[in-house]
Write a protein that holds these residues in place. Structure first.
Motif, mmCIF file in Angstrom:
data_model
loop_
_atom_site.group_PDB
_atom_site.id
_atom_site.type_symbol
_atom_site.label_atom_id
_atom_site.label_comp_id
_atom_site.label_asym_id
_atom_site.label_seq_id
_atom_site.Cartn_x
_atom_site.Cartn_y
_atom_site.Cartn_z
ATOM 1 N N ALA A 19 -15.640 44.214 -4.504
ATOM 2 C CA ALA A 19 -15.886 45.366 -5.476
ATOM 3 C C ALA A 19 -15.909 44.814 -6.783
ATOM 4 C CB ALA A 19 -15.105 46.430 -5.349
ATOM 5 N N ALA A 20 -15.046 43.698 -6.964
ATOM 6 C CA ALA A 20 -14.745 43.041 -8.449
ATOM 7 C C ALA A 20 -15.722 42.370 -8.733
ATOM 8 C CB ALA A 20 -13.404 42.279 -8.338
ATOM 9 N N GLY A 21 -16.827 41.852 -7.857
ATOM 10 C CA GLY A 21 -18.018 41.204 -7.958
ATOM 11 C C GLY A 21 -17.332 39.229 -8.241
ATOM 12 N N PRO A 24 -21.065 34.682 -7.646
ATOM 13 C CA PRO A 24 -21.929 34.497 -8.363
ATOM 14 C C PRO A 24 -23.244 35.458 -8.262
ATOM 15 C CG PRO A 24 -22.126 32.876 -7.045
ATOM 16 C CD PRO A 24 -20.795 33.481 -6.597
ATOM 17 N N HIS A 25 -24.062 35.605 -9.237
ATOM 18 C CA HIS A 25 -25.322 36.582 -9.109
ATOM 19 C C HIS A 25 -26.026 36.082 -8.005
ATOM 20 C CE1 HIS A 25 -28.669 39.179 -10.077
ATOM 21 N NE2 HIS A 25 -29.392 38.035 -9.888
ATOM 22 N N THR A 147 -25.942 27.041 -9.385
ATOM 23 C CA THR A 147 -25.483 28.002 -9.988
ATOM 24 C C THR A 147 -24.518 28.838 -8.797
ATOM 25 O OG1 THR A 147 -27.349 29.418 -9.844
ATOM 26 C CG2 THR A 147 -26.807 28.434 -11.874
ATOM 27 N N VAL A 148 -24.891 28.772 -7.548
ATOM 28 C CA VAL A 148 -24.327 29.589 -6.398
ATOM 29 C C VAL A 148 -23.168 28.528 -5.880
ATOM 30 C CG1 VAL A 148 -25.865 31.289 -6.327
ATOM 31 C CG2 VAL A 148 -25.963 29.417 -4.900
ATOM 32 N N LYS A 177 -19.002 35.165 -14.868
ATOM 33 C CA LYS A 177 -19.354 34.398 -13.447
ATOM 34 C C LYS A 177 -20.669 35.119 -12.832
ATOM 35 C CE LYS A 177 -16.817 31.961 -10.260
ATOM 36 N NZ LYS A 177 -15.782 32.161 -9.386
ATOM 37 N N GLY A 178 -20.651 36.370 -12.784
ATOM 38 C CA GLY A 178 -21.416 37.256 -12.193
ATOM 39 C C GLY A 178 -22.828 37.424 -12.854
#
Ligand code: HEC
Length: 248
Positions: A19-21, A24-25, A147-148, A177-178
């Motif tokens: 939930a806190a994400g 990475p995107h 990036t991931v 970060k996300g």
């Protein structure tokens, strides 16, 4: 009560982290496991670009041909670049020891990588984003970063298809970060951006598909183990009854 609290926290923690994400995107892979043409293209990419370094020991060439509707001859002709036999597991073309020396980390087996990277769609999304997120970073041994997968020890093996890109919003990513990374193509590859996205999707599709049979195999083994344990329990119980029968 304390134990209950601890148990509750252990259950809740992964959910909270998600939930806190914290990660990475990730872009949506939108794969379709029933799309045979996509799976076949993915298989071809996988054999040509990945098996030089990685193994996929769960996957057998002939099973793959059968599931994907490719005949044994075609598998042998088109998919194998090493002298492997049809029916052998997809081995690695490089001795593990060399790989360890060259890369610092040995390339892991990819049989169930899609599942290792997350439950549900998340593993697929991770892979799909990973293949499209290599960018030029001259401070790294292979001249690329990802990036991931920060400081990844794998070169951008599909660069001839995608081309080489730079990361435009590095500061923003460092702060959040996300955040969604933005790339700019520095050197074009043989594919357009849309074609490369489709190739990444095909490869992801194949890797998710590949994780399934292995998963099924392990599950059916698990059932036999459980049945055996149950059977053994009854034997032990009967024996115990027999032994204690005259003692009371
Ligand atoms: C030149 C050798 C090489 C080739 C070719 C290669 N890889 Fe890798 N790969 C590596 C190495 C080494 C690592 C370990 C990187 C690390 O841990 O820093 C890795 C890591 C990975 C990971 C991340 C694994 C993890 O533990 O998180 C994935 C996924 C992956 N590779 C997929 C692929 C796919 C799919 C292909 C084909 C398109 C491919 N690789 C081709 C060397 C290679």
């Amino acid at each position: 009560m304390k134990k209950l609290m601890i148990a509750f926290m252990m259950l809740a923690l992964p959910g909270l982290a998600a939930a806190a994400g914290a990660g990475p995107h990730l872009d949506k892979a939108n794969i379709d496991l029933t799309d045979k043409a996509s799976l076949q293209r993915g298989a071809r990419l996988f054999v040509n670009y990945c098996l030089n370094c990685h193994s996929a020991n769960f996957m057998r060439h002939n099973r793959m041909g059968k599931d994907l509707g490719i005949s044994d001859e075609l598998v042998a002709e088109n998919l194998l670049f090493t002298a492997d036999k049809v029916g052998a597991p997809m081995g690695i073309a490089m001795p593990l020891e060399d790989a360890q020396n060259w890369f610092g980390t040995p390339p892991p087996d990819l049989s169930v990588m899609a599942r290792a990277k997350g439950a549900g769609d998340e593993g697929a999304n991770w892979l799909y984003t990973y293949f499209r997120s290599f960018y030029i970073d001259t401070s790294r041994p292979f001249g690329v970063n990802n990036t991931v997968f920060k400081d990844v020890g794998m070169p951008h093996v599909l660069w001839e298809l995608q081309g080489m890109q730079t990361l435009v919003n590095a500061e923003e990513l460092a702060a959040h970060k996300g955040a969604k990374p933005e790339f700019a193509l520095n050197q074009p590859g043989s594919m357009s951006a849309e074609e490369y996205d489709q190739a990444a999707r095909d490869l992801t599709n194949f890797m998710v598909y590949m994780g399934e049979p292995a998963q099924l195999e392990r599950k059916s083994l698990g059932i036999w183990v459980a049945l055996f344990l149950l059977f053994f329990f009854f034997i032990a119980y009967a024996l115990k009854k027999e032994y204690w029968k005259d003692i009371h």
